[in-house]
Design a protein around this motif. Structure first.
Motif, short mmCIF file in Angstrom:
data_model
loop_
_atom_site.label_atom_id
_atom_site.label_comp_id
_atom_site.label_asym_id
_atom_site.label_seq_id
_atom_site.Cartn_x
_atom_site.Cartn_y
_atom_site.Cartn_z
N UNK A 241 -1.21 57.72 29.45
CA UNK A 241 -0.18 58.47 28.76
C UNK A 241 -0.63 59.86 28.33
N UNK B 261 1.38 65.81 30.67
CA UNK B 261 2.80 65.96 30.98
C UNK B 261 3.49 65.02 30.01
N UNK C 21 3.40 61.00 29.88
CA UNK C 21 3.38 60.27 31.15
C UNK C 21 2.42 60.95 32.13
N UNK D 270 1.37 58.96 35.39
CA UNK D 270 2.38 58.95 36.45
C UNK D 270 2.30 60.24 37.26
N UNK D 271 2.17 61.37 36.57
CA UNK D 271 2.09 62.65 37.26
C UNK D 271 0.87 62.70 38.17
N UNK E 72 8.24 58.87 26.29
CA UNK E 72 8.07 57.45 26.64
C UNK E 72 7.93 56.59 25.41
#
Lengths: 604, 249
Positions: free
Chosen positions: A51, A132, A135, A138-139, A355
């Motif tokens: 995260x 980011x 998240x 994920x990036x 998130x």
């Protein structure tokens, strides 16, 4: 050997998280023929859950930052048990690895000057985490995935490795099955990179996904590689504690980086009560100074909520045990309070921590812009793992490499937040490149047919025991046992009890059955993974019993203090000739003068 | 503790049937928790995908009471537990087993889209400068967790199976993220019109409704791309220029 579908690669990468993908890209860039094996679909690996951000001394948010500060922070956080060479390489190379992601399409949050923005995190002296929102993982994985698929890499999705294959001493490939059809596959490879992540599924309260069953550590151990620092499991201070079904789910450290504070049931910011000596100079001694730090005031020192994870987790544990916890057995993490300090506070919280806002809203019916969260420690990260060479990431088994969480060294006794994402980029690339180099220098190896046949027999054995105990039940019992007896606070008597229980559980694990057929059968897969968890649980216990002091992620109630005598070695484990787990203490090589100098200069 | 019944699709290659399982449920549980309980105690071989159990990886897509959703983010207190909760695999993709489908088509489609190609760096150290305001819209698209629920619900794929001529909402979002990336230098408009089949989308917004990340797929990604296509290929002035110059304006 029976006939199996066979694939040939120069470099076989096991795992498609950040480290695996970066290794594959690194190896492919040299012209090597690369294959990547992943237990899941591409892009679903545990990296996706990261995260807060990736640590790199870019100096965008504070120009006082550079590799020397990052190196010293990492060593201090790891209580000086780190492999100092890895810590040096990591601090120097992380900025280039982050900038490279931007060249591959990653879109990090920006500073007002249009550079990559950086945020505060525990143990980092300056704002250092490129991010980011919340998240970042994920990036990163999407960027690496989208780049990797255009580099001529073969992806074997939903394939599990059951054994590494060797030709004499060196690695020769791996034996696997595809999950969809349950058919075996032989991978011939000149070099193998393990990038399989962590071991969190050995515990019941964890932020880790189902995949974290210690596969790489266990495969390497069984192939003759050495494990080290296995006593150092990181319990992240802030996991959700309610509702029960999401217990352990991660609440990013970014919440505290953005100004979130910890309070007990009396409303007290208890983190001010216990600031370790070696962090006192860098830590705020009042609430106002701490707040100013989170808002970018360079004259302010960081709030005690941003001390290292091991320390914060123990303080939370102490508050709960003293009866000052929240209704569901945690403490309060409050970000809502910043609403009164900044304009459009609620909107700012949602923008910076989207998130977290949705996670609490959807899973717990809680609006974090209005009320505090309830949080408590959760099993998060394995600092220990496979012993590797600091420069090349090769293990003691020629041709076998390891990178990312499954490798040991960089983090020592405790990892700083954000250092895992930079770890997997820096050492993923190095492992891939060195593996390709090894493959070029050493030709093809021979596959041992007998080893393949025996691995196949063992993998299928749960079907011979159809009607046997459910593998899930044994897994759940192991998890509760580890959580209770080898968790955040440890004692000799409890761990000896755990060791005795593990013997019984291992016997049961050897007898679990699989129902149904081989096609996409998660019960069968769990029966196979269970053995890896058993091996690694034993490694954690043995190392934790041996270290009779408290340091970093390892806290002994019967030895609550740090012992300077034990700052000089890493505990290593290997498989002895008789199949038992043997333990040794390996003296840490003396740190070179130029690095010691950096540590001293950063102490002020 | 109370119980609830889950009516789950069991079987392989589409030849399955709905089967009822009753299991204990408690406060705060999601559908995935209930299925894990059933898997551990009653059906060890129940096939399903899941990884993070936190709505971040997009693995546990299914159709719950007929609606495309993530099992890990569907709380039981949103559902009527007085009758069985149906859990079925995504229908648009070829069936593998129980709740698992073959989503490999999605990965093949993505590979066909021209990859990110940045302009030369802005600074001598090889880095770029971008303002937050200029990346906001791309960051919305990059929230996508590739759960493929939008592909599942899209009637062009679900009912008409135009997989060979239409890339679906997921990859229109992906293309939009590339087209609107401040650093990207390529133009994908012609492929969007031809090979990617953007014209098939008739903006019914079903994809937007099921997106667990709340991405405004239709309004922010597909419609602007459609406008670019219209602008480039159907603008009469530009068509005239093309006619005169004999090439793309």
């Amino acid at each position: 050997m029976a006939e199996y579908e066979t694939f040939e690669h120069d470099v076989l990468v096991v795992g498609a998280g950040g480290a695996g993908l970066r290794a594959a890209i690194g190896a492919a860039a040299t012209g090597a023929k690369v294959g990547v094996v992943t237990k899941s679909l591409l892009g679903k690996a545990h990296t996706v859950m990261a995260e807060g951000g990736v640590a790199a001394a870019l100096g965008n948010a504070d120009d006082r930052d550079n590799w020397r500060v990052h190196f010293a922070d990492t060593m201090r956080g790891g209580q000086y048990l780190n492999n100092w060479r890895m810590a040096e390489i990591h601090a120097k190379e992380a900025p280039a690895r982050v900038n490279e992601l931007e060249a591959w399409g990653a879109v990090f949050d920006r500073t007002p000057e249009g550079k990559i923005s950086q945020r505060n995190f525990g143990g980092h002296r300056y704002p250092r985490l490129a991010h980011v929102g919340d998240r970042t993982g994920l990036e990163m994985i999407r960027t690496l995935q989208d780049h990797a698929v255009h580099q001529g890499i073969d992806v074997h999705a939903e394939v599990s490795i059951v054994a590494l294959l060797k030709d004499g001493n060196r690695v020769a490939g791996a034996f696997a099955y595809d999950r969809e059809r349950g058919r075996f596959r032989v991978f011939k490879a000149k070099a193998v990179v393990l990038a399989t992540g962590g071991v969190g599924r050995a515990y019941s309260i964890t932020s880790n996904s189902w995949e974290y069953t210690a596969d790489g550590q266990s495969l390497a151990y069984n192939a003759g590689a050495v494990l080290q620092d296995m006593e150092f499991v990181q319990f992240h201070p802030t996991g959700m504690v309610w509702p029960p079904s999401v217990k352990g789910l991660l609440v990013t450290e970014g919440v505290r980086g953005e100004g979130g504070v910890l309070r007990n049931s009396e409303g007290r910011r208890f983190m001010f009560d216990d600031i370790p000596e070696n962090y006192r100079n860098q830590t705020a001694d009042n609430e106002d100074e701490g707040w100013r730090y989170t808002q970018g005031d360079k004259t302010a020192r960081r709030p005690p909520e941003l001390l290292t994870r091991d320390h914060v987790a123990r303080c939370i544990n102490r508050e709960v045990k003293a009866g000052r916890g929240s209704p569901h057995g945690g403490v309060f993490l409050d970000i809502a309070w910043i609403k009164d300090k900044i304009p459009n506070g609620a909107e700012a919280i949602k923008r910076k921590l989207p998130s977290m806002y949705h996670q609490f809203k959807q899973l717990a019916d809680i609006d974090i812009t209005k009320v505090p969260m309830e949080i408590g420690p959760t099993t998060h990260y394995m600092m220990g793992g496979i012993t590797v060479d600091g420069d090349s990431q090769m293990t003691n088994v020629p041709g076998l490499f390891a990178a990312g969480e499954c490798a040991a060294g960089l983090h020592g006794a405790n990892r700083l937040g954000g250092n895992s994402l930079s770890d997997l980029l820096v050492f993923g690339k190095r492992a891939g490149e060195h593996a390709a180099e090894f493959a070029k220098a050493n030709g093809a190896a021979a596959i041992d047919a007998a080893a393949v046949d025996s691995a196949a027999r063992e993998a299928l054995s749960p079907f011979d025991r159809a009607g046997g105990e459910s593998p899930y039940h044994v897994q759940h019992e192991l998890q509760s046992m580890m959580q209770k007896l080898v968790g955040i606070v440890r004692t000799e008597s409890e761990m000896k009890d755990a060791m005795a229980q593990l013997v019984g559980l291992s016997e049961r694990a050897a007898k679990v059955g699989a129902e149904g057929n081989r096609e996409y059968n998660p019960g069968w897969h769990t029966a196979i993974d269970l053995k890896n968890l058993m091996t690694i649980s034993e490694a954690i216990m043995r190392a934790a019993l041996e270290r009779t002091e408290s340091r970093g992620g390892h806290f002994r109630d019967d030895y609550p203090d740090k012992d300077p005598q034990q700052a000089t070695f890493n505990i290593r484990l290997r498989k002895a000739a008789d199949g038992s787990m043997s333990l040794s203490k390996e003296t840490i090589p003396p740190i070179p003068a130029h690095l010691q100098e950096v540590i001293e200069e950063q102490k002020s | 503790m109370s119980t609830a019944t889950f009516r789950i699709y069991r079987g392989a290659q589409g030849g399955g049937e709905m089967k009822d399982y009753t299991t204990e449920v408690s406060e705060g549980m999601v559908v995935l928790d209930a299925l894990h309980g059933i898997q551990a105690d009653q059906a060890n071989d129940l096939a399903m995908r899941w990884n993070c159990k936190a709505g971040k990886c997009g693995s546990c897509s299914a159709e719950i009471n007929g609606k495309p959703r993530l099992m890990c983010m569907t709380r039981l207190n949103e559902l009527d537990l007085d009758k069985p909760v149906t859990v079925e695999p995504m229908r648009t993709f070829p069936h593998v087993r129980d709740l698992v489908t073959d989503v490999s088509w999605n990965y093949r489609v993505k590979k066909k889209i021209k990859p990110f190609t940045p302009r030369t760096p802005d600074a001598p150290d090889g880095t770029w400068r971008m303002q937050q305001a200029d990346v906001d819209r791309v960051q919305e698209f990059r929230k996508c967790i590739e759960c493929f629920l939008c592909q599942d619900v899209c009637h062009v794929l679900r009912d008409h199976h135009k997989e060979e001529s239409f890339i679906g909402p997921r990859f229109l979002v992906y293309a939009a993220a590339l087209e609107m990336h401040p650093l990207d230098t390529l133009d994908r408009t012609e492929e969007l019109k031809e090979a990617h089949g953007i014209g098939y989308c008739n903006i019914t917004k079903c994809c937007t409704k099921v997106c667990p990340e709340g991405i405004h797929i239709t309004d922010n990604a597909i419609i602007p791309l459609k406008e670019r296509v219209a602008d480039q290929f159907y603008d009469p002035v530009k068509a005239l220029v093309r006619l005169v110059r004999g090439k793309k304006a």
